[in-house]
Design a protein around this motif. Structure first.
Motif, PDB file in Angstrom:
ATOM      1  N   UNK A  94       0.852  -1.190   0.000  1.00  0.00           N
ATOM      2  CA  UNK A  94       0.000   0.000   0.000  1.00  0.00           C
ATOM      3  C   UNK A  94       0.881   1.230   0.000  1.00  0.00           C
ATOM      4  N   UNK A  95       0.602   2.172  -0.902  1.00  0.00           N
ATOM      5  CA  UNK A  95       1.325   3.439  -0.932  1.00  0.00           C
ATOM      6  C   UNK A  95       0.305   4.569  -0.831  1.00  0.00           C
ATOM      7  N   UNK A  96       0.318   5.283   0.291  1.00  0.00           N
ATOM      8  CA  UNK A  96      -0.656   6.364   0.472  1.00  0.00           C
ATOM      9  C   UNK A  96      -0.516   7.413  -0.619  1.00  0.00           C
ATOM     10  N   UNK A  97      -1.588   8.073  -1.026  1.00  0.00           N
ATOM     11  CA  UNK A  97      -2.874   7.982  -0.374  1.00  0.00           C
ATOM     12  C   UNK A  97      -3.801   6.905  -0.931  1.00  0.00           C
ATOM     13  N   UNK A  98      -3.754   6.531  -2.225  1.00  0.00           N
ATOM     14  CA  UNK A  98      -4.760   5.611  -2.768  1.00  0.00           C
ATOM     15  C   UNK A  98      -4.182   4.631  -3.778  1.00  0.00           C
ATOM     16  N   UNK A  99      -2.972   4.148  -3.581  1.00  0.00           N
ATOM     17  CA  UNK A  99      -2.360   3.231  -4.547  1.00  0.00           C
ATOM     18  C   UNK A  99      -2.036   1.907  -3.867  1.00  0.00           C
ATOM     19  N   UNK A 100      -2.349   0.798  -4.556  1.00  0.00           N
ATOM     20  CA  UNK A 100      -2.045  -0.526  -4.031  1.00  0.00           C
ATOM     21  C   UNK A 100      -1.393  -1.373  -5.121  1.00  0.00           C
ATOM     22  N   UNK A 101      -0.616  -2.338  -4.686  1.00  0.00           N
ATOM     23  CA  UNK A 101      -0.052  -3.359  -5.556  1.00  0.00           C
ATOM     24  C   UNK A 101      -0.746  -4.655  -5.182  1.00  0.00           C
ATOM     25  N   UNK A 102      -1.292  -5.356  -6.165  1.00  0.00           N
ATOM     26  CA  UNK A 102      -2.143  -6.514  -5.880  1.00  0.00           C
ATOM     27  C   UNK A 102      -1.681  -7.762  -6.628  1.00  0.00           C
ATOM     28  N   UNK A 103      -2.064  -8.904  -6.073  1.00  0.00           N
ATOM     29  CA  UNK A 103      -1.804 -10.214  -6.678  1.00  0.00           C
ATOM     30  C   UNK A 103      -3.120 -11.000  -6.645  1.00  0.00           C
ATOM     31  N   UNK A 104      -3.291 -11.929  -7.576  1.00  0.00           N
ATOM     32  CA  UNK A 104      -4.511 -12.745  -7.572  1.00  0.00           C
ATOM     33  C   UNK A 104      -4.651 -13.516  -6.263  1.00  0.00           C
ATOM     34  N   UNK A 105      -5.844 -13.637  -5.791  1.00  0.00           N
ATOM     35  CA  UNK A 105      -6.126 -14.376  -4.567  1.00  0.00           C
ATOM     36  C   UNK A 105      -6.220 -15.854  -4.912  1.00  0.00           C
ATOM     37  N   UNK A 106      -5.441 -16.647  -4.191  1.00  0.00           N
ATOM     38  CA  UNK A 106      -5.506 -18.090  -4.393  1.00  0.00           C
ATOM     39  C   UNK A 106      -4.652 -18.586  -5.420  1.00  0.00           C
TER      40      UNK A 106
END
Length: 67
Positions: A55-67
């Motif tokens: 998570x990088x404030x204020x509204x940025x995320x790095x995501x990976x597939x769940x599962x």
């Protein structure tokens, strides 16, 4: 924020700034964040369940597939 789950609402991929809706436990609501793939080169189509890796404030995320 890290470890929260969500769903892709705007395609995430190389050269793209996607969008995800993530449940924020502190506020007990779902909120939109700009998203990038945690693994460079990954492409996550709309509707994919994801987990927040960074998570990088204020509204940025790095995501990976769940599962």
């Amino acid at each position: 924020m890290v470890g929260s789950t969500g769903r892709v609402t705007g395609r995430v991929g190389p050269g793209l700034v996607g969008e995800v809706m993530v449940f924020v436990a502190e506020r007990r609501s779902t909120e939109a964040f700009l998203a990038y793939p945690a693994v460079p080169g990954d492409e996550l189509p709309t509707g994919t369940a994801v987990v927040v890796i960074e998570y990088q404030p204020p509204r940025t995320v790095y995501v990976a597939p769940l599962g």
